[in-house]
Design a protein around this motif. Structure first.
Motif, PDB file in Angstrom:
ATOM      1  N   SER A 146       7.837   1.940  -3.973  1.00 11.41           N
ATOM      2  CA  SER A 146       9.209   2.440  -3.794  1.00 11.41           C
ATOM      3  C   SER A 146       9.289   3.391  -2.604  1.00 11.41           C
ATOM      4  O   SER A 146      10.280   3.391  -1.869  1.00 11.41           O
ATOM      5  N   VAL A 147       8.238   4.196  -2.374  1.00 15.31           N
ATOM      6  CA  VAL A 147       8.243   5.050  -1.175  1.00 15.31           C
ATOM      7  C   VAL A 147       8.152   4.169   0.072  1.00 15.31           C
ATOM      8  O   VAL A 147       8.908   4.355   1.037  1.00 15.31           O
ATOM      9  N   ALA A 148       7.265   3.183   0.041  1.00 20.27           N
ATOM     10  CA  ALA A 148       7.085   2.304   1.209  1.00 20.27           C
ATOM     11  C   ALA A 148       8.383   1.570   1.549  1.00 20.27           C
ATOM     12  O   ALA A 148       8.682   1.340   2.735  1.00 20.27           O
ATOM     13  N   SER A 149       9.173   1.256   0.517  1.00 19.97           N
ATOM     14  CA  SER A 149      10.408   0.496   0.764  1.00 19.97           C
ATOM     15  C   SER A 149      11.471   1.326   1.481  1.00 19.97           C
ATOM     16  O   SER A 149      12.451   0.787   1.980  1.00 19.97           O
ATOM     17  N   GLU A 150      11.268   2.649   1.531  1.00 20.63           N
ATOM     18  CA  GLU A 150      12.245   3.527   2.201  1.00 20.63           C
ATOM     19  C   GLU A 150      11.927   3.736   3.684  1.00 20.63           C
ATOM     20  O   GLU A 150      12.648   4.442   4.385  1.00 20.63           O
ATOM     21  N   LEU A 151      10.836   3.152   4.160  1.00 21.10           N
ATOM     22  CA  LEU A 151      10.455   3.337   5.576  1.00 21.10           C
ATOM     23  C   LEU A 151      11.430   2.595   6.493  1.00 21.10           C
ATOM     24  O   LEU A 151      12.063   1.628   6.064  1.00 21.10           O
ATOM     25  N   PRO A 152      11.504   3.009   7.768  1.00 27.18           N
ATOM     26  CA  PRO A 152      12.312   2.224   8.714  1.00 27.18           C
ATOM     27  C   PRO A 152      11.781   0.787   8.792  1.00 27.18           C
ATOM     28  O   PRO A 152      10.601   0.544   8.506  1.00 27.18           O
ATOM     29  N   LYS A 153      12.644  -0.130   9.183  1.00 27.45           N
ATOM     30  CA  LYS A 153      12.300  -1.551   9.232  1.00 27.45           C
ATOM     31  C   LYS A 153      11.041  -1.778  10.095  1.00 27.45           C
ATOM     32  O   LYS A 153      10.941  -1.242  11.206  1.00 27.45           O
ATOM     33  N   GLY A 154      10.098  -2.530   9.551  1.00 25.23           N
ATOM     34  CA  GLY A 154       8.898  -2.878  10.312  1.00 25.23           C
ATOM     35  C   GLY A 154       7.769  -1.865  10.173  1.00 25.23           C
ATOM     36  O   GLY A 154       6.651  -2.122  10.615  1.00 25.23           O
ATOM     37  N   TYR A 155       8.043  -0.697   9.579  1.00 27.94           N
ATOM     38  CA  TYR A 155       7.013   0.328   9.404  1.00 27.94           C
ATOM     39  C   TYR A 155       6.266   0.083   8.087  1.00 27.94           C
ATOM     40  O   TYR A 155       6.852  -0.395   7.122  1.00 27.94           O
ATOM     41  N   THR A 156       4.990   0.435   8.045  1.00 28.99           N
ATOM     42  CA  THR A 156       4.212   0.254   6.809  1.00 28.99           C
ATOM     43  C   THR A 156       3.401   1.507   6.480  1.00 28.99           C
ATOM     44  O   THR A 156       2.975   2.242   7.382  1.00 28.99           O
ATOM     45  N   LEU A 157       3.177   1.689   5.191  1.00 28.70           N
ATOM     46  CA  LEU A 157       2.355   2.796   4.670  1.00 28.70           C
ATOM     47  C   LEU A 157       1.083   2.184   4.110  1.00 28.70           C
ATOM     48  O   LEU A 157       1.151   1.208   3.354  1.00 28.70           O
ATOM     49  N   ARG A 158      -0.056   2.755   4.433  1.00 31.04           N
ATOM     50  CA  ARG A 158      -1.314   2.187   3.914  1.00 31.04           C
ATOM     51  C   ARG A 158      -2.409   3.247   3.919  1.00 31.04           C
ATOM     52  O   ARG A 158      -2.285   4.285   4.595  1.00 31.04           O
ATOM     53  N   PRO A 159      -3.510   2.978   3.188  1.00 32.57           N
ATOM     54  CA  PRO A 159      -4.667   3.881   3.276  1.00 32.57           C
ATOM     55  C   PRO A 159      -5.286   3.806   4.676  1.00 32.57           C
ATOM     56  O   PRO A 159      -5.130   2.802   5.393  1.00 32.57           O
ATOM     57  N   LEU A 160      -6.008   4.841   5.028  1.00 29.98           N
ATOM     58  CA  LEU A 160      -6.734   4.879   6.304  1.00 29.98           C
ATOM     59  C   LEU A 160      -7.743   3.723   6.387  1.00 29.98           C
ATOM     60  O   LEU A 160      -8.305   3.296   5.374  1.00 29.98           O
ATOM     61  N   GLN A 161      -7.945   3.240   7.609  1.00 26.54           N
ATOM     62  CA  GLN A 161      -9.016   2.273   7.884  1.00 26.54           C
ATOM     63  C   GLN A 161      -9.937   2.865   8.943  1.00 26.54           C
ATOM     64  O   GLN A 161      -9.512   3.674   9.777  1.00 26.54           O
ATOM     65  N   LYS A 162     -11.186   2.413   8.928  1.00 23.71           N
ATOM     66  CA  LYS A 162     -12.146   2.952   9.902  1.00 23.71           C
ATOM     67  C   LYS A 162     -11.675   2.708  11.334  1.00 23.71           C
ATOM     68  O   LYS A 162     -11.842   3.529  12.229  1.00 23.71           O
TER      69      LYS A 162
END
Ligand code: ACO
Length: 190
Positions: free
Chosen positions: A14-30
């Motif tokens: 639900s938090v991720a769905s509030e981002l601007p279009k095309g933006y994504t939320l995710r855990p850190l990657q190396k």
């Protein structure tokens, strides 16, 4: 293969769905090495951290992926533009909520077996650290989404509160995120 610092399903849809279009939320990657550190420069002096040093610390955190939760927001071009961290502190005491249930249980039979289990658990507190949004991305509620996503993780992993230190100029931002003033920050540098 893309691997994440911690389980991706801890990111609130639900938090991720509030981002601007095309933006994504995710855990850190190396592989976020350069872009993550670049965003952090808005907050602090980062210094020259080699990929080897970064990689070793990433692996250390990944081995503790129920304690270290570092998240990023990518923009519509796949670039990291906002970052934040949550660190879990396990206490040797019961959380206020569990204490309440515990006291209450003296006077009535518990209707829910989960409450009995929770009484055995010690409290956990979330520490929010290193929140930063790239200068050209500020004002789009990305900082708010980072905090909301970290709050959601803290709740899912059993924290009864999260705390943070900030400068006075950011107090208003954290109040907008639902935090309230609670004490004074002190430091002892070594
Ligand atoms: N003071 C008061 N209100 C603020 C501030 C501020 N400094 N910054 C943002 N807000 C308000 C916004 O106006 C918005 O209000 P609204 O809902 O009424 O429109 C709300 O807070 C949410 O703002 P966002 O758009 O989510 O803020 P942004 O994405 O720009 O991120 C942040 C805010 C993280 C403070 C950003 O400006 C930043 O990266 N600053 C530099 C680094 C920094 O200081 N980080 C915090 C360090 S403290 C720590 O890490 C625990």
């Amino acid at each position: 293969m893309s691997t994440y610092l911690f389980a991706k399903d801890l990111i609130s849809p639900s938090v991720a769905s509030e981002l601007p279009k095309g933006y994504t939320l995710r855990p850190l990657q190396k592989s976020d090495h350069a872009e993550f550190l670049s965003v952090l420069t808005i907050l602090t002096k980062v210094g020259d951290i080699s990929f080897e040093t970064w990689s070793a610390r990433y692996d250390w955190m990944a081995a503790r992926n129920d304690e270290y939760f570092v998240i990023v927001i990518e923009n519509d071009l796949g670039k990291v533009v906002a970052v934040g961290s949550l660190i879990i502190e396990k206490k040797l005491l019961l959380s206020p909520l569990v204490l309440q249930v515990s006291l209450h249980s003296h006077t009535r039979a518990l209707s829910n077996g989960d409450e009995v289990d929770s009484i055995r658990n010690c409290a956990a507190v979330g520490h929010i650290e290193d929140i930063a949004v790239a200068a050209d991305q500020q004002g789009k509620k990305l900082g708010l989404r980072i905090i909301q996503a970290l709050d959601a993780i803290a709740q899912q992993v059993g924290c009864y509160k999260s705390i943070l230190d900030c400068s006075e100029k950011n107090q208003g931002f954290y109040e907008k995120c639902g935090f309230k003033l609670a004490g004074v920050q002190m430091a002892h540098y070594y």
